[in-house]
Write a protein that holds these residues in place. Structure first.
Motif, short mmCIF file in Angstrom:
data_model
loop_
_atom_site.label_atom_id
_atom_site.label_comp_id
_atom_site.label_asym_id
_atom_site.label_seq_id
_atom_site.Cartn_x
_atom_site.Cartn_y
_atom_site.Cartn_z
N SER A 47 0.82 -1.22 0.00
CA SER A 47 0.00 0.00 0.00
C SER A 47 0.85 1.26 0.00
CB SER A 47 -0.93 0.00 1.22
OG SER A 47 -0.17 -0.09 2.42
N ASP A 48 2.14 1.15 0.31
CA ASP A 48 3.03 2.31 0.29
C ASP A 48 3.31 2.81 -1.12
OD1 ASP A 48 3.27 2.17 3.04
OD2 ASP A 48 5.06 0.91 2.98
N PHE A 49 2.91 2.05 -2.15
CA PHE A 49 3.22 2.41 -3.53
C PHE A 49 2.00 2.98 -4.26
CE2 PHE A 49 6.62 -0.36 -2.33
CZ PHE A 49 7.71 0.00 -3.11
N SER A 50 1.06 3.57 -3.52
CA SER A 50 -0.17 4.09 -4.15
C SER A 50 0.12 5.19 -5.17
CB SER A 50 -1.12 4.63 -3.07
OG SER A 50 -0.49 5.64 -2.31
N GLU A 51 1.22 5.90 -5.02
CA GLU A 51 1.57 6.96 -5.97
C GLU A 51 1.86 6.39 -7.36
OE1 GLU A 51 4.83 10.60 -6.47
OE2 GLU A 51 4.66 9.52 -4.56
N SER A 52 2.11 5.11 -7.46
CA SER A 52 2.42 4.48 -8.74
C SER A 52 1.18 4.21 -9.59
CB SER A 52 3.15 3.15 -8.52
OG SER A 52 4.31 3.31 -7.74
N VAL A 53 -0.01 4.31 -8.99
CA VAL A 53 -1.24 3.90 -9.68
C VAL A 53 -1.50 4.75 -10.92
CG1 VAL A 53 -3.75 3.73 -9.49
CG2 VAL A 53 -2.29 2.94 -7.61
N GLY A 54 -1.48 6.07 -10.78
CA GLY A 54 -1.75 6.95 -11.91
C GLY A 54 -0.75 6.76 -13.03
N LEU A 55 0.51 6.57 -12.65
CA LEU A 55 1.55 6.34 -13.66
C LEU A 55 1.31 5.04 -14.40
CD1 LEU A 55 4.19 7.03 -15.03
CD2 LEU A 55 5.42 6.13 -13.04
N LEU A 56 0.92 3.99 -13.69
CA LEU A 56 0.65 2.71 -14.34
C LEU A 56 -0.48 2.84 -15.35
CD1 LEU A 56 1.08 -0.32 -14.66
CD2 LEU A 56 -0.41 -0.68 -12.68
N ARG A 57 -1.52 3.58 -14.99
CA ARG A 57 -2.65 3.77 -15.91
C ARG A 57 -2.21 4.47 -17.19
NH1 ARG A 57 -6.68 5.21 -11.00
NH2 ARG A 57 -7.83 3.24 -10.92
N CYS A 58 -1.38 5.49 -17.05
CA CYS A 58 -0.84 6.18 -18.24
C CYS A 58 -0.06 5.21 -19.11
CB CYS A 58 0.06 7.34 -17.82
SG CYS A 58 -0.79 8.88 -17.50
#
Length: 500
Positions: free
Chosen positions: A335-346
């Motif tokens: 859960s510490d990697f939530s900032e990666s979600v938007g980047l993964l979608r892109c």
């Protein structure tokens, strides 16, 4: 019909390689999951940095041997003269040994200089020195894969992926549990080491004691032919590798090491799922395209067939990853990697653009058109860095995702223009319509996730399932395969029985 047989061959070979890749990828995810827990975002960032350096340095030292070697072996396979195959094989393997040693020595000699610019401390040259071993192993294993690929040894390629992946996972997990952060270097090196060992076993057993003698004159002639295209391939690979290093450098300098870890997390997942598709499709596709060199009509048919199948097979999975990005990140890391979600979608949106252009881009390689290939790759890498740099100050880490989308859009447009000029290639209407449908769904799910994440995820999963059902129906009709599941099981039984 010939078209039915071609579609059937694409589906069968893709199923075998994709299955092997998934097993290998699961091991990779397990390794990265444990690394995320043991090392945290900063440690994951270092793992990504080391792996990126090894792959970039190996792409330079290999002189494109995996691509050029596949092309040469495939061409030799289509000729009745077995001596041509002996020359191609010896040139590939001897050349790989030479390039591996040269690459390792150069990296070791300049280890302090590289450490200064890569790690910010010339005293860390010992780390780079150890990574030089990974460069040599990666270079040589690329030639082994090229040999199997050129011979279209689908079963052996699957075995290489599975056995090396399982072995690397077992050893990598043991290293992290035993040494923690002190084992990062060994954790990075174990993957190319296992690939090289298993590859040596598989390629050696194909010789069967019948390898003909090859003169140095023959080898020099073969190396000369490989060098021209190889230089273009390595330069393009190096440009993309340097573009990634530039992105990582910008992220760590402007946003900090934790952001670099988030970048690595999203990038690694993107490489994982896209790698399954490209590896599964490319194993059979590129050798066949190379064997058709000189027949533009046949090549254009192969490109359209491959483009349609890759969209049918990959699109539902890509939409699923896009829809479930938060859960994918949480399962793969924490859960510490939530900032990666938007980047993964892109990156998923960018990968949809990439799979549309990928089969078309192989035309240059199959025809030995080094100039066109190099121009397209250089422009695409340039767009990635520039767009990311322009947006970084405004949207932070998401800028690298925007750059990724821009890069792959540029690539798609460029290869379409290049292919039309070289072979008269025109995107088949149903392939283009399928691409526009998938891209539209991906963009809708992405935009919806910004305001209604839960609803968008639910709708995205439903659309992915609908696309998947339609893809199975279409593939079954095109390839004349009755009972998709039964056919897949038959393929797997044959493979496990040793049939290549």
């Amino acid at each position: 019909m010939a078209s039915d047989r071609s579609y059937r061959r694409i589906v069968e070979t893709s199923t075998i390689i994709a299955g092997a890749s998934i097993i290998n990828i699961m091991g990779g995810l397990l390794r990265m999951k444990l690394a995320a827990v043991v090392l945290g975002p900063a440690g994951i960032g270092l793992v990504g940095l080391y792996q990126n350096f090894v792959s970039t340095a190996a792409s330079v030292s290999s002189l494109g041997i995996s691509t050029v070697g596949t092309r040469k072996i495939a061409e030799a396979l289509s000729k009745p003269d077995s001596h041509e195959m002996a020359i191609a094989r010896r040139a590939l393997m001897v050349g790989a040994i030479f390039l591996s040693v040269i690459g390792m020595v150069v990296v070791w000699l300049f280890r302090s200089v590289i450490a200064k610019y890569l790690l910010g401390d010339s005293d860390k040259g010992e780390i780079i020195g150890w990574l030089s071993i990974g460069v040599a192993l990666t270079t040589y294993s690329g030639a082994q894969s090229a040999y199997l690929n050129g011979l279209q040894r689908i079963g052996d390629l699957a075995r290489l992926s599975i056995i090396s992946g399982v072995a690397a996972t077992i050893i990598g997990v043991a290293v992290l549990l035993g040494f923690g952060a002190q084992g990062i270097l060994l954790f990075v090196l174990v993957i190319p080491a296992m690939t090289c060992i298993v590859g040596k076993w598989l390629t050696h057993r194909l010789r069967n004691g019948r390898l003909k003698k090859v003169s140095m004159h023959d080898l020099r002639g073969e190396w000369g032919g490989m060098l021209k295209l190889g230089v273009a391939v390595v330069f393009a690979s190096a440009m993309f590798g340097l573009a990634q290093l530039a992105l990582r450098s910008m992220v760590v300098k402007q946003l900090g090491p934790d952001s670099l870890g988030h970048f690595q997390a999203a990038w690694a997942i993107s490489v994982v799922y896209a790698g399954i598709v490209f590896q599964a499709m490319g194993v059979d596709y590129f050798p066949r395209l190379a064997q058709s060199n000189g027949d533009a009509t046949r090549q254009n048919i192969l490109v359209n067939e491959q483009g349609e199948v890759i969209l049918l097979l990959a699109a539902p999975f890509f939409i699923l990853v896009l829809s479930l990005a938060p859960w994918v990140i949480r399962i793969a890391y924490s859960s510490d990697f939530s900032e990666s979600v938007g980047l993964l979608r892109c990156q998923v949106v960018g990968d949809i653009l990439k799979i549309a252009g990928w089969p078309i881009g192989f035309i240059s390689l199959a025809r030995g058109d080094s100039r066109s290939y190099l121009i397209v790759e250089m422009v695409s890498s340039f767009v990635l860095v520039v767009v990311s740099w322009l947006w970084l100050r405004y949207v932070g880490l998401l800028a690298t995702g925007i750059g990724f989308v821009a890069m792959n859009f540029t690539y798609l447009v460029a290869v379409l223009i290049m292919a039309f000029r070289r072979t008269g290639y025109i995107w088949q209407l149903r392939v283009r319509n399928r691409f526009l449908l998938v891209l539209g769904v991906a963009c809708a799910v992405f935009v919806g996730s910004l305001t209604y994440p839960s609803l968008s995820a639910a709708v995205g999963v439903c659309l992915a399932l609908l696309l998947g059902a339609d893809s199975l129906r279409t593939l079954s009709s095109m390839s004349r395969i009755d009972g998709s599941l039964g056919k897949v099981l038959t393929i797997l039984r044959r493979w496990l029985g040793g049939r290549s």
